[in-house]
Write an enzyme that holds these catalytic residues in place. Structure first.
Site: not given
Length: 904
Positions: A534, A595, A644
């Site tokens: 994203r 991540s 995260d």
């Protein structure tokens, strides 16, 4: 239903007086539906335990919670009282547990003298104990302890499987000093006074429950029992959550309806005759058991007698003559009615019965008497069908099934001696409950085997309960065990911070502060962690945070290519996103959620240390990204690279300044927190704070959790891609809990506790039991039927008992996971409190992850464990919104704020 089934045309033409009597016994379809509706309403009112007028039926829990599944075995003694009127029966029942292999029970019947039926209660129970001893005297019993099932077929209030208080006598019994007493205790006392044998009264059951439980397995499970003997009653398996007096929300329980007491005047009044009212008035209990008196075998003969006597007195039968026998109460029995109604017996048999009554019938008399018997018995079968249809409607509604397929066990002398009764019953049920496919299965031995089966099922359930408890015991952690986990984690944290050997890596993230609310500006964020990524525009303003985002895919050729190909593709997507947002040419601070396992050397310096995919291991991620910016002449500033967990903490920290801990409990698990910089040996400086990424999933890899690890954890670990690694994570996170449950279910199946001991191929399949099933199965809003549906979708052929045990397994596994997670959080917040020298710490924890968010009880169990282990910390848990995207932008915003202050 213009004409009740069984009123043959051969009964016509008949005299007006006879026709008038027969007409009174005709019941219309509308009247039967009214009885069905009224009885169903009374049932539901009684189940709810509503205040107000007493319901017309008693819905009495029998505490039988399971039907047989065919593996029950052993020798059992059964004592039947009240099932067959003025007699008592003792049985020796052997259950083999082998399908098709049945041992015929031994039995002996004893006639109960009239003076015992109407005398003191102790006399009755002493009589029963003597009969029991007399029966056992001829068997090779020796000194062995015996398990006894007590069939006591009278209205009782049951408070346990072996506790039952008599409400009222019926069926001609009227013993004193028994009503209001526990009949099991009265029997135990009598057996003890007899003193001949060691007998344990395991269960008290009425004949209806015994009939249901003794039903031979057919197409499906038998969950309704129907008895029409001297009296009538029914029982069925109800969802326990619907029985107010039980206060249970799972499982099923057998309910004895005691429908003989149904007495709704609005429903019964229109179908009652003058003969019903006369019979009631002359009975031992006027005004009571009105419904039973229209159906039960004790009364059908008397109704026929009253009709015949009435017609004779009016000159319509027997030339207007009666006889002393015909005028005597009880002179016509059920057996007489069955014989006279049976068309195969012919007129000769009717003549013989009438002559025994002192009558001299003509040929027409015999035919009309036969019509009377047909009318009385047809009405009884139809009324019984209306009541049964109410039970079926109840089952259909409570189980939310449009079409119900069910077996009904039938028992009692009316069924045995009156074959047409069942055919009328079946026909009427089809009319009143057209969506129910009902199989009627006759009881083999009047319910005696069923009473033994209740006793055997209780023994089986007790044995299975012990095995289940033994299996789940290692998952039920004590406070001391959890406190030990907390202490070990504190020790591992301290060693990791000092750079000593530890299963906790305690990695600096170079995030030195949490948001304080003064952050302003526009920031870009990247969230990379799978086959998609994203790009986000995060606007931090006075009114809050606004986010615009777009998802981009990563082509497989790029994902498997070089690191430079990956970052060139990312930059192409960023440029596309900027153009769409009208930001082309603007240089914005950028935060990057990466991540993958990394070693961080600064806020914007990180190396990817392991993992598959793009070839960028051991390369500086930020430098590669900035190199792609340079090649494409894109002006962006990579300010921060975060994982995260840190993003989750920062995302919640913007809303709550007390949020200084981040927690992830999803597919994996991790935690981060704000540590005092003086305690971080790998980073220079003694003042201020730094967020530490604990990487606590690896806690226990040094063997410190071995005392909590079970055989099932070991199976899951050995089958994983990283045996011996991430031991804490494998006991907590969503990737593994379903597998732990699956291994437990396999073990319990091998013990015969689950699924009748039958292994299924589906359950042998790895990862077939998803962790999401734990969340669904443990949901408070799901009925047991829905839990069964989830498991049946997995191809598991299970009973309600199986579903309950699977639920317990899921609860044990998820509770342990939540408690271990809570012990970890308690270690973190206690360290923060001690770091700051506070008597009490108020702090918030930002949380993300599907397991934490979707499991119905996980979050509350974590919080409860933290309260118990860290009582001096007031901890609030906040669920994160977009920790990966929003959190990365806020890390960037905080870094910009701190950098601006440094320049000033």
């Amino acid at each position: 239903m213009a004409r009740p089934a069984g009123h043959p045309s051969r009964c016509l033409p008949i005299s007006p007086q006879v026709q008038e009597c027969l007409q009174q016994f005709k019941v219309t379809g509308a009247q039967l539906r009214q009885i069905q509706t009224s009885l169903l309403g009374s049932m539901e009112q009684a189940l709810r335990g509503q205040a107000g007028p007493a319901p017309a039926v008693r819905m009495l829990p029998t505490y039988v919670g399971s039907i047989p599944h065919g593996t029950e075995q052993g020798d059992f003694v059964v004592l039947e009282l009240g099932a067959t009127g003025a007699s008592l029966r003792v049985l020796w029942v052997t259950l083999t547990g082998i399908e098709g292999h049945k041992v015929e029970p031994r039995s002996q019947e004893f006639v109960i003298p009239q003076e015992v039926m109407l005398g003191p209660g102790q006399q009755l129970f002493d009589f029963a104990a003597r009969c029991l001893s007399e029966f056992l005297d001829v068997l090779p019993v020796g000194n062995q302890g015996l398990q006894l099932g007590f069939s006591f077929s009278f209205p009782c209030h049951q408070t346990g499987l072996d506790k039952s208080t008599l409400i009222s006598w019926t069926k001609g019994f009227k013993c004193s000093d028994v009503e209001g007493q526990d009949v099991v205790q009265l029997l135990r006392d009598a057996i003890q006074r007899q003193g001949a044998y060691s007998i344990d009264v395991v269960a008290v059951v009425n004949d209806t429950v015994g009939t249901m439980m003794g039903c031979e397995p057919g197409v499906g499970p038998c969950e309704v029992g129907l008895v029409v003997d001297t009296g009538t009653n029914a029982c069925y398996m109800e969802e326990a959550r619907h029985v107010a007096v039980l206060d249970e929300d799972r499982g099923r329980v057998c309910i004895s309806i005691e429908w003989g007491s149904f007495s709704d005047e609005g429903a019964l009044g229109p179908v009652q005759t003058i003969f019903d009212r006369t019979l009631d008035h002359e009975s031992l209990n006027p005004g009571a058991q009105r419904f039973e008196k229209m159906i039960g075998g004790l009364y059908l003969g008397e109704l026929v007698r009253l009709v015949l006597a009435h017609l004779a007195q009016r000159g319509a039968l027997f030339g207007g003559h009666t006889s002393p026998v015909l005028r005597s109460q009880g002179s016509i029995l059920l057996e007489h009615v069955a014989e006279m109604e049976d068309p195969s017996a012919g007129a000769a048999r009717v003549h013989a019965v009438l002559q025994d009554l002192g009558l001299n019938p003509k040929a027409s008399d015999a035919e009309w008497v036969q019509c009377v018997c047909v009318a009385v018995c047809t009405r009884a079968a139809q009324l019984c069908a209306a009541a049964l249809a109410a039970v079926l409607s109840r089952l259909q509604h409570s189980r939310e099934q449009q079409a119900l397929q069910i077996a009904v066990a039938t028992g009692g002398r009316v069924f045995e001696r009156h074959p047409r009764f069942l055919s009328v019953l079946r026909e009427t049920v089809m009319l009143l409950a057209p969506d129910c496919n009902v199989s009627f299965i006759p009881s083999v031995d009047g319910g005696g085997r069923g009473v033994a089966m209740v006793t055997a099922v209780a023994a089986r359930l007790a044995a299975h309960r012990r095995l289940l408890e033994e299996t789940l015991a290692p998952f039920r952690l004590t406070r001391e065990q959890l406190a030990e986990v907390q202490a070990q984690m504190r020790e591992a944290m301290a060693k990791g911070l000092q750079g000593e050997a530890s299963s906790l890596r305690m990695l600096p993230t170079y995030v030195r502060a949490t948001p304080d609310g003064s952050e302003r500006g526009d920031f870009l964020a990247l969230d990379l962690g799978g086959t998609n990524f994203r790009v986000l525009l995060v606007r931090v303003a006075t009114g809050g945070v606004q986010i615009s985002s777009q998802i981009y895919s990563i082509p497989e050729c790029v994902a498997q290519g070089s690191g430079q190909q990956l970052f060139d593709h990312i930059v192409d997507c960023i440029v596309d996103f900027q153009q769409k947002q009208g930001l082309s040419g603007q240089s914005l601070p950028l935060g990057f959620t990466f991540s993958f396992p990394c070693r961080q050397m600064g806020l914007d310096q990180v190396r990817k240390t392991s993992g598959s995919g793009a070839g960028c291991c051991d390369n500086r991620v930020a430098q590669q990204l900035e190199a792609s910016f340079f090649v494409q002449a894109v002006e962006l500033n990579v300010v921060a690279i975060v994982n995260d967990t840190v993003g989750t903490m920062m995302s919640c920290g913007y809303e709550d300044p007390h949020c200084e801990v981040g927690l992830i409990v999803g597919t994996g698990t991790n935690a981060c927190y704000m540590e005092e910089l003086r305690n971080v040996a790998s980073v220079d400086g003694d003042s201020g704070q730094m967020c530490i990424n604990t990487e606590w999933g690896a806690f226990g890899d040094d063997g410190s959790l071995s005392m909590l690890s079970t055989r099932f954890d070991a199976c899951v670990d050995q089958a994983s891609i990283n045996p011996g690694k991430q031991r804490f994570e494998k006991m907590i996170s969503g990737m593994y809990l379903g597998e732990i449950v699956r291994h437990i279910l396999l073990h319990l199946t091998s013990l015969g506790v689950l699924f009748r001991g039958q292994q299924t191929q589906r359950l042998q399949t790895r990862d077939i039991f998803k962790t999401k099933f734990l969340s669904e199965i443990e949901s408070d809003s799901l009925a047991l039927r829905q839990v069964r549906a989830i498991l049946e979708d997995l191809g598991l052929p299970l009973t309600s008992d199986d579903a309950l045990m699977v639920l317990e397994v899921c609860q044990a596994v998820s509770k342990r996971a939540a408690q271990l997670c809570g012990a970890g959080v308690a270690a973190v917040v206690e360290k923060i409190r001690e770091n700051r020298g506070l008597e009490e710490l108020t702090i918030s924890v930002g949380v993300d992850g599907t397991l934490y968010k979707l499991h119905p009880h996980f979050s509350s169990l974590v919080a409860a464990t933290v309260r118990e282990l860290a009582p001096r910390c007031v901890v609030t848990f906040l669920q994160s919104e977009d920790g990966s995207g929003k959190g990365a932008a806020l890390v960037t915003a905080v870094a910009c704020r701190l950098a601006q202050r440094t320049r000033v």
